[in-house]
Design an enzyme around this catalytic site. Structure first.
Site, PDB file in Angstrom:
ATOM      1  N   HIS A 114      85.257  85.198   5.628  1.00 41.75           N
ATOM      2  CA  HIS A 114      85.170  84.325   6.802  1.00 41.75           C
ATOM      3  C   HIS A 114      84.794  82.894   6.505  1.00 41.75           C
ATOM      4  CE1 HIS A 114      85.678  86.957  10.298  1.00 41.75           C
ATOM      5  NE2 HIS A 114      85.306  87.905   9.463  1.00 41.75           N
TER       6      HIS A 114
ATOM      7  N   LYS B  98      79.777  75.059  19.940  1.00 34.97           N
ATOM      8  CA  LYS B  98      79.874  75.917  18.750  1.00 34.97           C
ATOM      9  C   LYS B  98      78.521  75.870  18.055  1.00 34.97           C
ATOM     10  CE  LYS B  98      83.382  73.285  17.433  1.00 34.97           C
ATOM     11  NZ  LYS B  98      84.339  74.273  16.976  1.00 34.97           N
ATOM     12  N   ARG B  99      78.292  76.722  17.071  1.00 32.66           N
ATOM     13  CA  ARG B  99      77.036  76.642  16.328  1.00 32.66           C
ATOM     14  C   ARG B  99      76.847  75.224  15.790  1.00 32.66           C
ATOM     15  NH1 ARG B  99      77.161  79.103  11.494  1.00 32.66           N
ATOM     16  NH2 ARG B  99      79.414  79.206  11.721  1.00 32.66           N
TER      17      ARG B  99
ATOM     18  N   LYS C 215      80.551  71.027  10.977  1.00 35.38           N
ATOM     19  CA  LYS C 215      81.269  70.976  12.249  1.00 35.38           C
ATOM     20  C   LYS C 215      81.217  69.581  12.876  1.00 35.38           C
ATOM     21  CE  LYS C 215      80.662  75.933  13.358  1.00 35.38           C
ATOM     22  NZ  LYS C 215      81.958  76.461  13.831  1.00 35.38           N
TER      23      LYS C 215
ATOM     24  N   THR D 245      87.555  79.913  16.518  1.00 32.48           N
ATOM     25  CA  THR D 245      88.167  80.682  17.597  1.00 32.48           C
ATOM     26  C   THR D 245      87.903  79.982  18.928  1.00 32.48           C
ATOM     27  OG1 THR D 245      86.180  82.065  17.647  1.00 32.48           O
ATOM     28  CG2 THR D 245      88.116  82.958  16.516  1.00 32.48           C
TER      29      THR D 245
ATOM     30  N   LYS E  54      90.272  79.506  22.526  1.00 35.65           N
ATOM     31  CA  LYS E  54      89.882  79.739  23.923  1.00 35.65           C
ATOM     32  C   LYS E  54      90.239  78.527  24.775  1.00 35.65           C
ATOM     33  CE  LYS E  54      85.887  82.130  22.029  1.00 35.65           C
ATOM     34  NZ  LYS E  54      84.479  81.907  21.650  1.00 35.65           N
TER      35      LYS E  54
HETATM   36  C1  LIG Z   1      83.942  81.556  20.510  1.00 31.12           C
HETATM   37  C2  LIG Z   1      82.493  81.370  20.324  1.00 31.12           C
HETATM   38  C3  LIG Z   1      81.999  80.818  19.136  1.00 31.12           C
HETATM   39  C4  LIG Z   1      82.901  80.336  18.019  1.00 31.12           C
HETATM   40  O1  LIG Z   1      83.196  78.973  18.243  1.00 31.12           O
HETATM   41  P1  LIG Z   1      83.849  78.066  17.111  1.00 31.12           P
HETATM   42  O2  LIG Z   1      84.173  76.809  17.840  1.00 31.12           O
HETATM   43  O3  LIG Z   1      85.069  78.754  16.631  1.00 31.12           O
HETATM   44  O4  LIG Z   1      82.846  77.865  16.051  1.00 31.12           O
HETATM   45  C5  LIG Z   1      80.639  80.642  19.002  1.00 31.12           C
HETATM   46  N1  LIG Z   1      79.788  81.007  19.981  1.00 31.12           N
HETATM   47  C6  LIG Z   1      80.221  81.528  21.142  1.00 31.12           C
HETATM   48  C7  LIG Z   1      79.240  81.880  22.190  1.00 31.12           C
HETATM   49  C8  LIG Z   1      81.585  81.735  21.355  1.00 31.12           C
HETATM   50  O5  LIG Z   1      82.012  82.280  22.507  1.00 31.12           O
END
Ligand SMILES: *Cc1c(COP(=O)(O)O)cnc(C)c1O
Length: 746
Positions: free
Chosen positions: A297, A482-483, A488, A590, A594
């Site tokens: 990953h 995101k985290r 990032k 991911t 979304k």
């Molecule tokens: C989808 C999701 C992530 C992943 O987000 P990235 O932008 O791909 O890092 C992290 N936290 C939550 C709560 C999510 O729903």
């Protein structure tokens, strides 16, 4: 129980004088009864997904939807004077950190939706990922006691508990089953550690701090605990159903290792077969080779786990012996293949006193996959280059996906209805039909814009309630959620927002369309710089939101406690998805998918799945900027001097707010440390390790271009709709079909 009985019982339910939590538990219990009544027996051949994290989010609405009960429940409750949204008081089950854990949850959802037998194994943490509060702009971590609302979606299976042995203690692993509803009902089995106080600690926290030896040992115990419980159970079932011929074990079981956390499962299987069933070592290893597959990953070194051999020997002596034995076999195999000593050491699962879980998984695993095309190429060409040279057939790509059930049908009922009206409902069962939207985009732009405004309004109301920040209707919405991690580059967005802010004030940014920047992120508790970035963004938000000269044009909000449920609202109400990682570092992402599915354009770098997103939806419908992987490699080769990129006054002004007194870090010195990380570096990296200053200018330009383009509402809506129309590829249904056909053969 059938549906009529369900509705009848729900109607009879006495809702008066009951609090939300009781109601939640009673309705959930009814739905569970309905759902588990029709659960089928396990299939002949099953796939198992071993994962340290399952970031499930809220089960209530999703399970009712999967069971086809959501609409009725909503109506019956409305008759009783109850708004179904009251259950938003029940917090998320956050048994995961971010993308990797959410992927695991999406995969289970898709497999159930497609009728494929895929089951999950993980840990039932007492406390999930901490709940985040913001105090004086700083992140504060509070324990997330998610079970305090009850846990009506799990069933404890006392009679199937197992004993897990460590050198110094024995721990009971008690399974809790969470059914995963869909076309078929699959199972997510989470193990809870019981026994002595020490034993219980194993399933207490998700990722306990591991900066001490004690912490490392606890992490090792957690990983072994759930892997061993899963493998032990599968072996036992096999013996019960098929006897002790283990050559057929891989015909009934295929196991996917989600990252390196469950990789000890390989050694455990070999241990059980050799020790308990007296199978020869080579045969046992052969069974493992046909059973396991590994998903990588990330290329970030901190996630490629290595275990100190002395610790493994102390805590798990038998597993240690197996690892040494596998290593002996590996060295022999690689020597026979003609590998050089250097190559052998690169691929070795054991070197300088530590075991590399990634190398073990690559050596034994029947397949190794990355999670987006670019990422898989990076695995083949750099991270696992030598292994790829000798075992090219093991490597494949499986680009990640997200489930359209939670991430479109559930979170954006309005857009889903619009799609139904435009192309019919077939896409709900066969997501690839979303492509039909391409044929009618022009006709639906106005209704799309209306839906987007509605979703923004809902999001703004929620933000008002949770954060106390008011955002006027129809502001253009840019989101980065995101985290929090330096790679990032939330810090780069912070600088870009400051540049836009100062530009509006001094008149260099003209005709700016009113916009809001939404941030949401949790930082790992011990990650100082990430926490400093959260503080910095909060300071910026305070300043900008209280500036009466600009606050009818620009707002900034940092939403606290970002989680799956917050994400559901944000992805639906966003116009512009910010995906700006340093090229080569975001394996897939991911969140980007979304947003795309909900009709946001991507403003991002050529990284992870962004590349595939813009290929499918069209470069002209998205906003790509910044250094590519090749550019970054060249910069690294030829030398990168970030200070050169500060020569422009607007960049310098934004960056120097870290040190010039514009903002306060409350005397912690954390802003100065951020500044130094960009300008001088640290003992472990050079200045601006993530190329923030290099990409800043093109980022600001991209953000301003988007803002200008938004003037033509219709044209912009077409771009957004093109993203939705071409998002089917990013459904985890597609990903799971690929795993099922190409790896699992289920
Ligand atoms: C989808 C999701 C992530 C992943 O987000 P990235 O932008 O791909 O890092 C992290 N936290 C939550 C709560 C999510 O729903």
């Amino acid at each position: 129980m059938d549906k009529t009985q369900f509705t009848l019982k729900l109607k009879e339910l006495d809702a008066k004088n009951k609090n939300v939590i009781d109601l939640y538990n009673e309705i959930s219990a009814l739905a569970m009864e309905f759902g588990t009544d029709k659960a089928e027996k396990s299939a002949r051949r099953n796939a198992y997904y071993l994962s340290m994290e399952f970031l499930i989010g809220r089960s209530f609405y999703n399970n009712l939807m999967e069971l086809g009960l959501l609409q009725e429940t909503k109506e019956i409750l409305a008759d009783k004077g109850i708004d179904i949204n009251v259950f938003e008081e029940i917090e998320d089950a956050a048994l995961g950190n971010g993308g990797l854990g959410r992927l695991a949850a999406c995969f289970l959802d898709s497999a159930a939706g497609l009728g494929l037998p895929l089951h999950g194994y993980g840990i039932r943490y007492k406390y999930g990922l901490f709940s985040q509060a913001i105090q004086n702009g700083f992140q504060v971590e509070l324990p997330d006691d998610w079970q305090r609302f009850g846990d009506p979606w799990s069933i404890r299976r006392e009679d199937e508990k197992r004993l897990i042995k460590f050198a110094d203690m024995e721990v009971a692993a008690v399974p809790y089953d969470m059914p995963v509803f869909g076309k078929r009902t699959n199972n997510l089995r989470l193990w809870q550690a019981e026994g002595s106080e020490e034993a219980q600690k194993i399933s207490e926290y998700l990722y306990p701090a591991d900066d001490t030896e004690e912490g490392k040992i606890l992490r090792l115990r957690q990983e072994y605990f759930f892997s061993a419980a899963a493998v032990g159970e599968l072996v036992e079932k096999h013996v019960k159903n098929h006897g002790t011929d283990f050559n057929s074990f891989p015909s009934y079981n295929t196991i996917q290792l989600n990252d390196t956390h469950p990789v000890l499962a390989i050694a455990e299987l070999v241990r059980i077969l050799t020790a308990d069933y007296k199978i020869g070592f080579e045969n046992a290893l052969g069974v493992a080779e046909k059973t396991f597959s590994y998903t990588n990953h990330t290329v970030m070194p901190e996630a490629l786990e290595c275990w100190n051999a002395e610790i493994v020997k102390k805590i798990l002596p038998d597993v240690y012996s197996v690892l040494i034995e596998i290593h002996r076999k590996q060295t022999q195999d690689l020597t026979n293949l003609g590998c050089s000593d250097k190559e052998i050491s690169e691929m070795s699962l054991y070197s300088s006193g530590s075991f590399s879980m990634a190398n073990l998984a690559v050596y034994v695993g029947k397949t190794v996959n990355g999670v987006a095309q670019l990422h898989t190429e990076i695995l083949k060409n750099s991270l696992f280059k030598t292994a790829y040279k000798y075992f090219p057939d093991k490597f494949e790509n499986k680009t990640n996906g997200i489930t359209q059930r939670r991430w479109l049908m559930l979170c954006n009922n309005e857009l889903s209805a619009l799609i139904d009206g435009a192309i019919g409902k077939g896409w709900r069962d066969n997501v690839s039909e979303l492509e039909k939207l391409n044929g009618c985009i022009e006709q639906i732009t106005e209704s799309f814009t209306a839906v987007k405004s509605q979703k923004k309004k809902q999001l703004f109301d929620y933000i008002k309630k949770c954060e106390g920040v008011e955002i006027p209707d129809n502001f253009l919405v840019y989101s980065q959620v995101k985290r929090l991690h330096e790679y990032k580059r939330q810090l780069m967005t912070a600088f870009a927002v400051l540049e836009i802010y100062y530009g509006i004030k001094n008149g260099t940014v003209k005709n700016f369309i009113p916009s809001v920047f939404i941030f949401g992120a949790k930082s790992a508790p011990g990650y100082k710089r990430a926490k400093a970035i959260i503080k910095f963004i909060n300071e910026i938000a305070d300043k900008i939101n209280s500036d009466v000269q600009t606050n009818n044009l620009l707002k900034v909000v940092f939403v606290h406690n970002y989680n799956v449920s917050y994400a559901e609202k944000i992805v639906a109400g966003t116009d512009v998805s910010l995906q700006v990682s340093t090229a080569g570092l975001e394996a897939s992402g991911t969140g980007n998918m979304k947003f795309m599915m909900n009709g946001a354009v991507t403003c991002g770098t050529m990284d992870g799945a962004n590349i595939e997103i813009v290929e499918k939806a069209g470069f002209e419908n998205n906003y790509i900027f910044g250094a590519t992987v090749e550019d970054i490699e060249k910069l690294k080769r030829e030398g990168y001097s970030p200070l050169n990129y500060l020569s422009k006054p607007e960049h310098r002004k934004a960056v120097e707010t870290l040190t010039d007194g514009t903002f306060s870090d409350n005397g912690t010195g954390c802003f100065k440390d951020l500044y130094n990380s960009l300008t001088v570096g640290a003992s472990w990296h050079g200045a601006d390790n993530y190329f923030v200053l290099y990409d800043l200018e093109s980022y600001v330009n991209a953000l301003l271009t988007i803002n200008r383009d938004y003037n033509d509402k219709k044209k912009f809506a077409i771009k957004q709709l093109k993203n939705t129309a071409n998002s089917a590829y990013f459904s985890s249904d597609r990903t799971i079909k690929e795993y099922a056909e190409q790896i699992w053969k289920i």
